[in-house]
Design a protein around this motif. Structure first.
Motif, mmCIF file in Angstrom:
data_model
loop_
_atom_site.group_PDB
_atom_site.id
_atom_site.type_symbol
_atom_site.label_atom_id
_atom_site.label_comp_id
_atom_site.label_asym_id
_atom_site.label_seq_id
_atom_site.Cartn_x
_atom_site.Cartn_y
_atom_site.Cartn_z
ATOM 1 N N VAL A 150 0.865 -1.179 0.000
ATOM 2 C CA VAL A 150 0.000 0.000 0.000
ATOM 3 C C VAL A 150 0.899 1.226 0.000
ATOM 4 N N GLY A 151 0.834 1.997 -1.054
ATOM 5 C CA GLY A 151 1.681 3.177 -1.189
ATOM 6 C C GLY A 151 1.129 4.378 -0.438
ATOM 7 N N VAL A 152 1.894 5.443 -0.446
ATOM 8 C CA VAL A 152 1.497 6.689 0.205
ATOM 9 C C VAL A 152 0.231 7.217 -0.467
ATOM 10 N N GLY A 153 -0.755 7.572 0.342
ATOM 11 C CA GLY A 153 -2.001 8.101 -0.195
ATOM 12 C C GLY A 153 -2.864 7.054 -0.862
ATOM 13 N N ASP A 154 -2.713 5.806 -0.437
ATOM 14 C CA ASP A 154 -3.459 4.717 -1.049
ATOM 15 C C ASP A 154 -4.027 3.820 0.038
ATOM 16 N N MET A 155 -4.804 2.841 -0.371
ATOM 17 C CA MET A 155 -5.379 1.882 0.567
ATOM 18 C C MET A 155 -5.610 0.562 -0.143
ATOM 19 N N ALA A 156 -5.750 -0.483 0.670
ATOM 20 C CA ALA A 156 -6.115 -1.795 0.136
ATOM 21 C C ALA A 156 -6.945 -2.506 1.192
ATOM 22 N N VAL A 157 -7.992 -3.191 0.747
ATOM 23 C CA VAL A 157 -8.783 -4.053 1.609
ATOM 24 C C VAL A 157 -8.859 -5.408 0.919
ATOM 25 N N PRO A 167 -12.055 -10.163 12.628
ATOM 26 C CA PRO A 167 -11.760 -11.587 12.793
ATOM 27 C C PRO A 167 -12.911 -12.495 12.387
ATOM 28 N N GLY A 168 -14.144 -12.008 12.442
ATOM 29 C CA GLY A 168 -15.288 -12.826 12.037
ATOM 30 C C GLY A 168 -15.350 -13.018 10.537
ATOM 31 N N ALA A 169 -15.132 -11.961 9.801
ATOM 32 C CA ALA A 169 -15.178 -12.021 8.338
ATOM 33 C C ALA A 169 -13.823 -12.367 7.726
ATOM 34 N N LYS A 170 -12.776 -12.405 8.546
ATOM 35 C CA LYS A 170 -11.398 -12.656 8.073
ATOM 36 C C LYS A 170 -11.043 -11.711 6.929
ATOM 37 N N CYS A 171 -11.305 -10.437 7.165
ATOM 38 C CA CYS A 171 -10.924 -9.445 6.163
ATOM 39 C C CYS A 171 -10.298 -8.260 6.882
ATOM 40 N N GLY A 172 -9.534 -7.496 6.124
ATOM 41 C CA GLY A 172 -8.876 -6.353 6.723
ATOM 42 C C GLY A 172 -8.342 -5.434 5.663
ATOM 43 N N GLY A 173 -7.626 -4.419 6.135
ATOM 44 C CA GLY A 173 -7.069 -3.470 5.191
ATOM 45 C C GLY A 173 -6.104 -2.511 5.837
ATOM 46 N N ILE A 174 -5.428 -1.782 4.982
ATOM 47 C CA ILE A 174 -4.509 -0.724 5.401
ATOM 48 C C ILE A 174 -4.812 0.524 4.574
ATOM 49 N N LEU A 175 -4.904 1.638 5.286
ATOM 50 C CA LEU A 175 -5.014 2.958 4.669
ATOM 51 C C LEU A 175 -3.755 3.727 5.042
ATOM 52 N N HIS A 176 -3.064 4.294 4.058
ATOM 53 C CA HIS A 176 -1.846 5.088 4.286
ATOM 54 C C HIS A 176 -2.167 6.516 3.873
ATOM 55 N N LEU A 177 -2.691 7.286 4.819
ATOM 56 C CA LEU A 177 -3.093 8.654 4.501
ATOM 57 C C LEU A 177 -1.942 9.626 4.747
ATOM 58 N N MET A 178 -1.969 10.716 4.005
ATOM 59 C CA MET A 178 -0.848 11.647 3.980
ATOM 60 C C MET A 178 -1.156 13.000 4.623
ATOM 61 N N LEU A 179 -2.381 13.470 4.490
ATOM 62 C CA LEU A 179 -2.755 14.807 4.961
ATOM 63 C C LEU A 179 -4.128 14.764 5.633
ATOM 64 N N PRO A 180 -4.374 15.669 6.566
ATOM 65 C CA PRO A 180 -5.646 15.624 7.293
ATOM 66 C C PRO A 180 -6.875 16.064 6.498
ATOM 67 N N GLU A 181 -6.741 17.067 5.630
ATOM 68 C CA GLU A 181 -7.926 17.635 4.974
ATOM 69 C C GLU A 181 -7.777 17.736 3.462
ATOM 70 N N ALA A 182 -8.800 17.262 2.777
ATOM 71 C CA ALA A 182 -8.812 17.314 1.312
ATOM 72 C C ALA A 182 -8.953 18.730 0.788
ATOM 73 N N SER A 183 -9.362 19.667 1.631
ATOM 74 C CA SER A 183 -9.570 21.042 1.170
ATOM 75 C C SER A 183 -8.274 21.688 0.666
ATOM 76 N N VAL A 184 -7.106 21.142 1.030
ATOM 77 C CA VAL A 184 -5.847 21.706 0.535
ATOM 78 C C VAL A 184 -5.644 21.416 -0.948
ATOM 79 N N SER A 185 -6.313 20.366 -1.451
ATOM 80 C CA SER A 185 -6.191 20.023 -2.863
ATOM 81 C C SER A 185 -7.432 19.252 -3.320
ATOM 82 N N PRO A 186 -8.545 19.947 -3.549
ATOM 83 C CA PRO A 186 -9.777 19.269 -3.956
ATOM 84 C C PRO A 186 -9.625 18.430 -5.227
ATOM 85 N N GLN A 187 -8.798 18.903 -6.161
ATOM 86 C CA GLN A 187 -8.596 18.128 -7.394
ATOM 87 C C GLN A 187 -7.906 16.800 -7.090
ATOM 88 N N LYS A 188 -6.890 16.837 -6.221
ATOM 89 C CA LYS A 188 -6.179 15.614 -5.850
ATOM 90 C C LYS A 188 -7.115 14.670 -5.095
#
Length: 176
Positions: free
Chosen positions: A20-27, A51-72
């Motif tokens: 999972v790269g920077v600014g990305d996620m995977a489930v 643990p019941g569904a045996k599923c999980g994920g990782i989110l690698h977030l970079m910044l707190p607010e999307a308002s700094v770059s709405p296009q991104k």
């Protein structure tokens, strides 16, 4: 044949690692998968496991607010806490995870710049993430945030085990 590699199990033939790269996620609900994210500095890694569904994920977030770059935020919503966290949990629910069963580990949010960080990105990322988690009454098992070191995290989907590696050492956490 000496020197030939041995295979300990059939499942190891099909095991895969998803990075999972920077600014990305995977489930995922593929128990033959390990999810990994590297070099969490001021970024936050949210590791979730049901643990019941045996599923999980990782989110690698970079910044707190999307308002700094709405296009991104339109093209890469996982980059921001306020757009990435809802998307991450929606993806987990899509794999039959139940919010009440989800167990979370939160890592990162360090101040890795030498000297003072006038923007306090690590602190702001941590606060935005924990505020969202608290507002949604999600179960955090452990946090490993702040400080000045980067962290690498691996989630084993077959067991719910999380391995955190940093210059300070290793930490193993069970989310099962």
């Amino acid at each position: 044949m000496s020197g030939a590699p041995t295979i300990s199990s059939l499942s190891s033939l099909f095991a895969q690692r998803v990075v999972v790269g920077v600014g990305d996620m995977a489930v995922s609900n593929n128990t033959g998968t390990m999810l990994s994210t590297y070099a969490l500095g001021s970024c936050i890694g949210v590791i979730a496991y049901d643990p019941g569904a045996k599923c999980g994920g990782i989110l690698h977030l970079m910044l707190p607010e999307a308002s700094v770059s709405p296009q991104k935020a339109q093209t890469q919503p996982a980059m921001f806490a306020d757009t990435g966290l809802p998307l991450f949990f929606k993806g987990l629910v899509g794999l039959k995870a139940e919010r009440a069963r989800l167990k979370l580990f939160v890592a990162g949010g360090a101040s890795v710049l030498s000297g003072q960080d006038p923007f306090k990105i690590g602190e702001r990322n941590t606060r935005a993430t924990l505020d969202f988690i608290n507002q949604n009454r999600l179960n955090v098992i452990k946090t490993e945030t702040g400080g000045s070191v980067n962290r690498t995290v691996h989630l084993e989907l077959n067991t719910g085990n999380v391995n955190l590696i940093s210059p300070l050492g290793k930490l193993n956490i069970s989310l099962a």
